[in-house]
Structure formats: C-alpha cells, structure tokens
Scaffold this active site. Structure first.
Site, PDB file in Angstrom:
ATOM      1  N   ASN A 208      56.633  76.585  21.936  1.00 17.74           N
ATOM      2  CA  ASN A 208      55.415  76.996  22.639  1.00 17.74           C
ATOM      3  C   ASN A 208      55.578  78.420  23.160  1.00 17.74           C
ATOM      4  O   ASN A 208      56.606  79.047  22.971  1.00 17.74           O
ATOM      5  CB  ASN A 208      55.100  76.006  23.768  1.00 17.74           C
ATOM      6  CG  ASN A 208      56.229  75.953  24.787  1.00 17.74           C
ATOM      7  OD1 ASN A 208      56.491  76.918  25.478  1.00 17.74           O
ATOM      8  ND2 ASN A 208      56.919  74.818  24.826  1.00 17.74           N
ATOM      9  N   LYS A 286      66.275  73.051   3.990  1.00 16.57           N
ATOM     10  CA  LYS A 286      64.929  73.583   4.155  1.00 16.57           C
ATOM     11  C   LYS A 286      63.931  72.759   3.335  1.00 16.57           C
ATOM     12  O   LYS A 286      64.172  72.499   2.148  1.00 16.57           O
ATOM     13  CB  LYS A 286      64.912  75.050   3.699  1.00 16.57           C
ATOM     14  CG  LYS A 286      63.590  75.718   3.898  1.00 16.57           C
ATOM     15  CD  LYS A 286      63.612  77.156   3.430  1.00 16.57           C
ATOM     16  CE  LYS A 286      62.191  77.690   3.401  1.00 16.57           C
ATOM     17  NZ  LYS A 286      62.087  78.959   2.687  1.00 16.57           N
ATOM     18  N   ASP A 303      61.443  63.040  29.346  1.00 17.47           N
ATOM     19  CA  ASP A 303      60.796  63.852  30.385  1.00 17.47           C
ATOM     20  C   ASP A 303      61.870  64.198  31.422  1.00 17.47           C
ATOM     21  O   ASP A 303      62.342  63.326  32.160  1.00 17.47           O
ATOM     22  CB  ASP A 303      59.639  63.078  31.020  1.00 17.47           C
ATOM     23  CG  ASP A 303      58.807  63.978  31.930  1.00 17.47           C
ATOM     24  OD1 ASP A 303      59.412  64.710  32.746  1.00 17.47           O
ATOM     25  OD2 ASP A 303      57.571  63.965  31.809  1.00 17.47           O
ATOM     26  N   LYS A 339      55.103  61.711  38.017  1.00 18.64           N
ATOM     27  CA  LYS A 339      56.463  62.163  37.684  1.00 18.64           C
ATOM     28  C   LYS A 339      57.471  61.772  38.762  1.00 18.64           C
ATOM     29  O   LYS A 339      58.665  61.781  38.521  1.00 18.64           O
ATOM     30  CB  LYS A 339      56.467  63.681  37.540  1.00 18.64           C
ATOM     31  CG  LYS A 339      55.531  64.201  36.464  1.00 18.64           C
ATOM     32  CD  LYS A 339      56.272  64.465  35.193  1.00 18.64           C
ATOM     33  CE  LYS A 339      55.366  65.183  34.207  1.00 18.64           C
ATOM     34  NZ  LYS A 339      56.091  65.582  33.012  1.00 18.64           N
TER      35      LYS A 339
HETATM   36  O1  C5P Z   1      53.692  66.534  31.682  1.00 15.95           O
HETATM   37  P1  C5P Z   1      53.727  67.999  31.736  1.00 15.95           P
HETATM   38  O2  C5P Z   1      54.508  68.611  30.606  1.00 15.95           O
HETATM   39  O3  C5P Z   1      52.412  68.669  31.927  1.00 15.95           O
HETATM   40  O4  C5P Z   1      54.534  68.289  33.079  1.00 15.95           O
HETATM   41  C1  C5P Z   1      54.996  69.547  33.418  1.00 15.95           C
HETATM   42  C2  C5P Z   1      56.216  69.424  34.250  1.00 15.95           C
HETATM   43  O5  C5P Z   1      57.114  68.496  33.700  1.00 15.95           O
HETATM   44  C3  C5P Z   1      57.013  70.732  34.294  1.00 15.95           C
HETATM   45  O6  C5P Z   1      57.681  70.782  35.530  1.00 15.95           O
HETATM   46  C4  C5P Z   1      57.991  70.556  33.148  1.00 15.95           C
HETATM   47  O7  C5P Z   1      59.142  71.363  33.325  1.00 15.95           O
HETATM   48  C5  C5P Z   1      58.305  69.093  33.235  1.00 15.95           C
HETATM   49  N1  C5P Z   1      58.613  68.442  31.970  1.00 15.95           N
HETATM   50  C6  C5P Z   1      59.912  68.034  31.733  1.00 15.95           C
HETATM   51  N2  C5P Z   1      60.225  67.379  30.578  1.00 15.95           N
HETATM   52  C7  C5P Z   1      59.266  67.124  29.658  1.00 15.95           C
HETATM   53  C8  C5P Z   1      57.959  67.554  29.879  1.00 15.95           C
HETATM   54  C9  C5P Z   1      57.662  68.204  31.043  1.00 15.95           C
HETATM   55  O8  C5P Z   1      60.786  68.273  32.573  1.00 15.95           O
HETATM   56  N3  C5P Z   1      59.604  66.496  28.537  1.00 15.95           N
END
Ligand code: C5P
Length: 399
Positions: A208, A286, A303, A339
C-alpha cells in the site's frame, strides 16, 4: 551525544567567535546544530561562517518569509533536543527572564518546550549588575541551566567574571544536559510503521501507499522524550530516527513476530499500514504470463494491534491508528472497542487530503472518555504531542 540536535542561539558579543568553534566540536561528536544568529550576533560573525560550519541554513529574522517557509519559528524551537544560548548576552537573559518575544531568538526561547542552556558572556559590571543578578536567579528558578561565565581578562580590558565558557566546557555541559531524564525515561516503547509487503512470487508483492512518515515521527518523539524505543518498520524510503532501534520487516507475519520479540513494553503505537490480507500461496518461481490472468486467493493476516491489545503481555498503553475515508470518528470509536486498544489516532486519508505520503496530518485522538480533534499539524508535531500525551498517561497525570 551522537544523534542529538541542538538549536544554538548566538547572541551579540565578541565571544560569538567561540560559538563557531562550538559548532565544530558539536558536529565532530555527531550532534546536529541549527543556529539562530541575532542581529547583534551578526555584527560579530557572519551567517556564512555559521552556515558553512553547521551545514544548515542559518535563521536570522522572525519576519522573514523565506525562513518561515523553511521552518516556522515555533517548530524551530521545538525540533531540537536542547536549546543552547552562546553567547548569552545580558540582553538575551533579560528578555527570557521577563518573557519578551520581539525577535527570532527571544521568540524561539519563549516558544520552546525543551531545556535551555545558557553560556553567559558580558562585561563584568554588567554581570554583577543587580538587574542581571535578578534575571539569573529568575532563569535558574525557571530551570535554565548555566555554564560559566569564567573569570579572566576580557576583550574590553577589564578583569573578572564575564568570559564565556570555553567551547569544550560548553560541550561538556551540553552532554550533561542531554543526559538528564526526559518525561519517558526508564520506559520502553514499541512503534510499528510503514506498509507491509506480501509476496506473490519472488518478484511481485501486494502493498500500500504508506510512507511511514507518521510512525517514524512518533518513534523519534518517544525516543527524544527518553523512552527506549524500538521501531518495527515495513519497507520505506526514509531514514530511521536517531537513537531508535530499528527492526526491518517485510510481511505482516514478520512484523508481528518482531513486535512480540520486543515485549514487554510500556506503550505500543501501531501506526503501520499492515496489509489485511496476503496471497494464500507464494509461488517458488516467477508466475509466467499465460493466456489467462492467474486467480489470486487471499487469506487474512494476523492483526498486530488486536493481538498486542489482547495478549498476556499487553503494554500498559496501546495506541492504534485508523485511516478512514468516511465517518472518520464514528468508525474509529468502533475500531477502538473492536481492537481492544486504549486510544485510536484517527485520520481522514480520502483522496485530496494529501495525508498519505504528505508532511502534515489532521488527526482526532479518541480515548475511552473523549474525542479530541487536533488542528492540521506537521507529522513531527503530531509525534511530539502524542509523545507528551503518552508521558502524561503513563506517569498517571491524565486518563
Ligand atoms: O483495521 P484497520 O487496518 O483499519 O486498523 C488500523 C489499525 O490496526 C492500525 O493501528 C494498524 O497499525 C493496525 N493493524 C494491525 N495489524 C493488521 C491490521 C491493522 O496492527 N493486520
């Protein structure tokens, strides 16, 4: 001292020539020096010598549009670890003791949130004058640190106290001032930053647009506030902040493993734009171009924020980020609960905001009890403010 930065305010006195030597000695030690040369200082040494020795633009005028465009006077006063005034004239001491702000030097001194170290230099009668005695006492009471002045023969032919400390004495005083504890001294911080890259095959990946700038600025601010700081970073094109331990990773799974290897910490700030999904399988070779485009099956990544928030070794304070393009505050409040983190820093990253990759950020800080909307700020200033809030929270001064 390496990696620290000093804002050096050069007042108008014959001792200003020693400040050129001071810049040299600081640079030799890996300290970056940004200088403000007062109008009177500019009568003794030239901006060109200061710029050549410091390797940075010299700031001279509060009302200069070019200076302000380079760096505003407030940021100038806050971006350094320490403000050093050498020579500190009777006039500069009087201005700070009485809160005057009518030129760049006095404004920077009044606007700073950093420690101030003064190396006075003046005629012995001026040093002994009751007004200077009063100002010295006031400044000491305000926490200003002093080095010198020494006794000896002075340029004006008189003898007595008033000679500016020698450059190496000032270096030693700077070293000691930088070593004083900050608001986060003794605490450990973990910051994630940047994107993750999720490989498809040996040459391709999903990623990204995160630049990592905000996370790097937060890590920098936490380290400057005294925290032992580990920055776990995905691939980015920016230099790591000084005094931060950098762990480079590529994938979300590597990022999680790196974070877990750093626990326990007192605070975790998850600013990374972690890829939510990764390709289910990684091709050994590849993927060849064929008749049909290959199908891509994605599976969920761990996450990291939720894992840290719910883990057995949960940091005392966990801060997440929410990059949203609509309903920013409402989505962020919901995300904080989902979260399990303590705070969410929410920002609008919709097209046209310029936040992704840009230098500024407009954020909302969402805690259990409140939502605060901060004005548009440099990402570095967002980092400084967030570090200050973290210090308050961990030191028990605030919710
Ligand atoms: O769910 P989302 O990606 O919008 O949440 C953003 C928050 O979650 C940010 O703090 C990001 O660093 C964290 N995040 C994470 N691991 C992931 C996805 C998001 O720590 N796989």
């Amino acid at each position: 001292m390496r990696g620290h930065s000093v804002l050096l305010i050069i007042g108008g006195g014959i001792a200003a020539y020693k400040s050129l030597e001071l810049i040299r000695r600081l640079k030799e030690r890996g300290v970056s020096v940004r200088a403000v040369l007062t109008r009177a200082g500019g009568e003794f040494i030239t901006p060109l010598s200061v710029a050549a020795l410091s390797g940075e633009q010299v700031f001279q005028d509060l009302f200069s549009l070019t200076d302000e465009a380079q760096m505003g006077h407030i940021e100038l006063s806050r971006s350094a670890d320490l403000v050093v005034v050498a020579p500190a004239t009777a006039d500069l001491m009087a201005k700070l003791a009485n809160g005057h702000a009518n030129d760049l030097a006095s404004t920077a001194l009044l606007a700073t949130d950093k420690r101030v170290l003064m190396a006075p230099a003046m005629n012995v009668r001026m040093w002994n004058h009751p007004a200077t005695r009063r100002n010295l006492a006031t400044l000491k009471g305000d926490g200003v640190i002093f080095v010198g002045p020494g006794d000896g023969e002075m340029a004006c032919g008189e003898f007595g106290p008033g000679r500016m400390a020698e450059p190496l004495e000032i270096v030693a005083a700077i070293d000691a001032a930088l070593a004083l504890p900050g608001p986060l001294s003794g605490l450990k911080a973990l910051v994630t930053a940047g994107p993750t890259q999720e490989p498809l095959d040996p040459v391709r990946f999903l990623a990204n647009r995160s630049s990592g700038k905000q996370g790097y600025a937060i890590a920098d601010a936490l380290a400057r506030a005294g925290a032992e700081t580990v920055l776990v970073s995905g691939p980015v094109a920016i230099a790591p902040p000084p005094r931060v331990k950098l762990l480079r990773v590529e994938t979300a799974r590597e990022m999680l493993a790196a974070c877990e290897s750093v626990l326990p910490v007192d605070v975790a700030v998850c600013a990374a734009a972690v890829a939510d999904w990764r390709p289910e399988s990684l091709a050994d070779n590849k993927i060849k171009k064929g008749e049909n485009a290959p199908a891509l099956t994605l599976i969920a990544n761990p996450d990291i924020l939720a894992t840290l928030s719910h883990g057995a070794r949960r940091p005392a304070l966990v801060v997440g980020f929410a990059a949203e393009t609509e309903n920013v505050i409402a989505f962020a409040q919901e995300k904080r609960l989902r979260k399990g983190c303590d705070w969410i820093v929410a920002n609008d990253v919709g097209p046209g905001t310029g936040i992704m990759g840009g230098e500024t950020n407009t954020v909302h800080l969402i805690t259990a009890n409140a939502t605060e909307s901060w004005p548009q700020l440099d990402k570095s200033e967002v980092g400084v403010r967030l570090a200050a809030r973290i210090a308050d929270a961990l030191r028990g001064n605030a919710a």
